[in-house]
Design an enzyme around this catalytic site. Sequence first.
Site, PDB file in Angstrom:
ATOM      1  N   LYS A  50      -4.826  30.882 -14.957  1.00 56.57           N
ATOM      2  CA  LYS A  50      -4.139  32.085 -15.721  1.00 56.57           C
ATOM      3  C   LYS A  50      -2.928  32.030 -15.940  1.00 56.57           C
ATOM      4  O   LYS A  50      -2.005  31.413 -17.245  1.00 56.57           O
ATOM      5  CB  LYS A  50      -3.874  33.814 -14.848  1.00 56.57           C
ATOM      6  CG  LYS A  50      -3.235  34.741 -15.864  1.00 56.57           C
ATOM      7  CD  LYS A  50      -2.929  35.977 -15.285  1.00 56.57           C
ATOM      8  CE  LYS A  50      -2.068  35.774 -14.107  1.00 56.57           C
ATOM      9  NZ  LYS A  50      -1.438  37.452 -13.159  1.00 56.57           N
ATOM     10  N   ASP A 110      -5.539  38.387 -17.515  1.00 58.73           N
ATOM     11  CA  ASP A 110      -4.371  39.452 -15.767  1.00 58.73           C
ATOM     12  C   ASP A 110      -5.312  40.659 -15.742  1.00 58.73           C
ATOM     13  O   ASP A 110      -6.345  41.106 -16.591  1.00 58.73           O
ATOM     14  CB  ASP A 110      -3.285  39.429 -16.417  1.00 58.73           C
ATOM     15  CG  ASP A 110      -2.587  40.578 -16.886  1.00 58.73           C
ATOM     16  OD1 ASP A 110      -4.220  41.084 -17.976  1.00 58.73           O
ATOM     17  OD2 ASP A 110      -1.918  41.285 -17.445  1.00 58.73           O
TER      18      ASP A 110
END
Length: 227
Positions: A126, A145
Amino acid sequence: MGTPLESRGEQAEEVITRLEEAYPDSTISLRYSNRLELLIAVMLSAQCTDERVNKETKHLFEKYDGPEAYAAVSQEELAEDLNSITYYNNKAKYIRSACTTIIEEHDGEVPDTMDELTELSGVGRKTANVVLQHAHDVVEGIVVDTHVQRLSRRLGLTNEEYPEPIEQDLMGIVPEGYWQQFTHLCIDHGRATCTARNPDCADCVLADICPSAKDDSEIDLASGEPW
Ligand code: SF4
């Protein structure tokens, strides 16, 4: 419940169209002025609000002006400088170690490949995706997220639970030109309307196509639990 479009691809495109209208200026909310600052801001933002990170980095980025400064400071001092951030001790450790690697293996520059970024301490897919997209203009994937995770499940775009398989599903249905913007749109909508605990379905631009919409659905598809 709202009725999703026939295919997930059509559903994804309709979600994007509507959210783009609702949030025309959607973009990253972390503040930074160079690649290293972005990397550090994203590392600090894990399990912490962007607002708090921005408040802290205002002072941090004045004090530390490059990877050498982070690599040279003691663990105690850096942790103290980060003490309003969640998990500040671990994050201080990761930042010092990542900056040491950046100096020793990358000539002091933040690397620009997924493999090299994810080899840095404390950097997962991420964080690497955010850095690649915003620091290097390289879009290799979709940043998943907590907001993207929740909204994608609520909207019927995926049945997966964890970020990496969710990202794979999304990459198959979100048009490639929107891989970056999709995340920002989900984050804006997740903050403004489709919040984790009490989404405002009555005032949501996606309600008629959302299979989780509260007025009609008994189940929050993000958690699989009744509302
Ligand atoms: S606010 Fe409600 S209707 Fe809108 S996307 Fe979230 S769960 Fe669906």
